[in-house]
Design a protein around this motif. Structure first.
Motif, short mmCIF file in Angstrom:
data_model
loop_
_atom_site.label_atom_id
_atom_site.label_comp_id
_atom_site.label_asym_id
_atom_site.label_seq_id
_atom_site.Cartn_x
_atom_site.Cartn_y
_atom_site.Cartn_z
N VAL A 3 0.87 -1.18 0.00
CA VAL A 3 0.00 0.00 0.00
C VAL A 3 0.91 1.23 0.00
O VAL A 3 1.76 1.38 0.87
N MET A 4 0.70 2.08 -1.02
CA MET A 4 1.52 3.29 -1.15
C MET A 4 0.63 4.52 -1.16
O MET A 4 -0.41 4.52 -1.79
N ASP A 5 1.08 5.57 -0.47
CA ASP A 5 0.36 6.83 -0.56
C ASP A 5 1.03 7.70 -1.63
O ASP A 5 1.98 7.28 -2.29
N ASP A 6 0.52 8.92 -1.79
CA ASP A 6 1.04 9.80 -2.84
C ASP A 6 2.51 10.14 -2.62
O ASP A 6 3.29 10.23 -3.58
N ILE A 7 2.92 10.32 -1.38
CA ILE A 7 4.33 10.63 -1.09
C ILE A 7 5.22 9.45 -1.47
O ILE A 7 6.29 9.63 -2.05
N ASP A 8 4.78 8.23 -1.15
CA ASP A 8 5.55 7.04 -1.54
C ASP A 8 5.72 6.97 -3.05
O ASP A 8 6.79 6.64 -3.55
N ARG A 9 4.67 7.29 -3.79
CA ARG A 9 4.74 7.25 -5.26
C ARG A 9 5.71 8.28 -5.80
O ARG A 9 6.51 7.99 -6.68
N ARG A 40 10.69 5.91 5.11
CA ARG A 40 9.84 5.54 3.97
C ARG A 40 10.62 4.70 2.96
O ARG A 40 10.11 3.68 2.46
#
Length: 151
Positions: A3-9, A40
């Motif tokens: 599961v990735m959020d926008d910052i991870d992407r 992260r």
């Protein structure tokens, strides 16, 4: 799947463009502290999102001016195991990638050579002598444009 959020992407995209950037520099771009960015990156690495770090060599500058993609159809799948073929082909240093594919051919190889006579030597002495090799089709690379995949 992780599961990735926008910052991870954004972080993953930035690392794909330049994996040498520090966590501090990446964090400044993202509005995060260096430790938060590092955590992260570590979480994404531990989850298996990133493979090994590698240097992307300019093959032509180190003497490999010819790249050929080979489609290989095994002659008799029952007589030779796929693992035997894969193990044998992976031992050839000029073979850069081995892909087991679905379609006309069983395998797709990326082979580099110094020139066409060198490629012919690799093909005749190394690849055509592998266990189970049947039909082979060669496509010589003329030019290549590398694009980052969508994230």
């Amino acid at each position: 799947m992780i599961v990735m959020d926008d910052i991870d992407r954004v972080l993953a995209r930035a690392l794909c463009e330049d994996a040498t950037r520090s966590a501090g520099a990446l964090g400044r771009d993202l509005g995060l502290s260096q430790p938060a960015t590092w955590r992260r990156i570590k979480r994404l690495r531990d989850a298996g999102l990133f493979g090994a770090r590698r240097v992307d060599l300019d093959l032509e500058k180190v003497g490999f001016s010819v790249t050929v993609f080979l489609g290989i159809k095994l002659a008799t799948k029952g007589r030779v195991s796929l693992e035997d073929f894969e193990r044998a082909v992976a031992a050839i240093p000029e073979v850069q990638t081995v892909q087991h594919v679905l379609g006309v051919y069983d395998y797709r190889l990326r082979v580099v050579a110094t020139d066409l006579p060198d490629f012919e030597r690799v093909l005749r002495r190394r690849i055509m002598t592998l266990p189970g090799v049947g039909n082979v089709e060669a496509n010589v690379l003329l030019s290549e444009e590398r694009r980052a995949g969508p994230l």
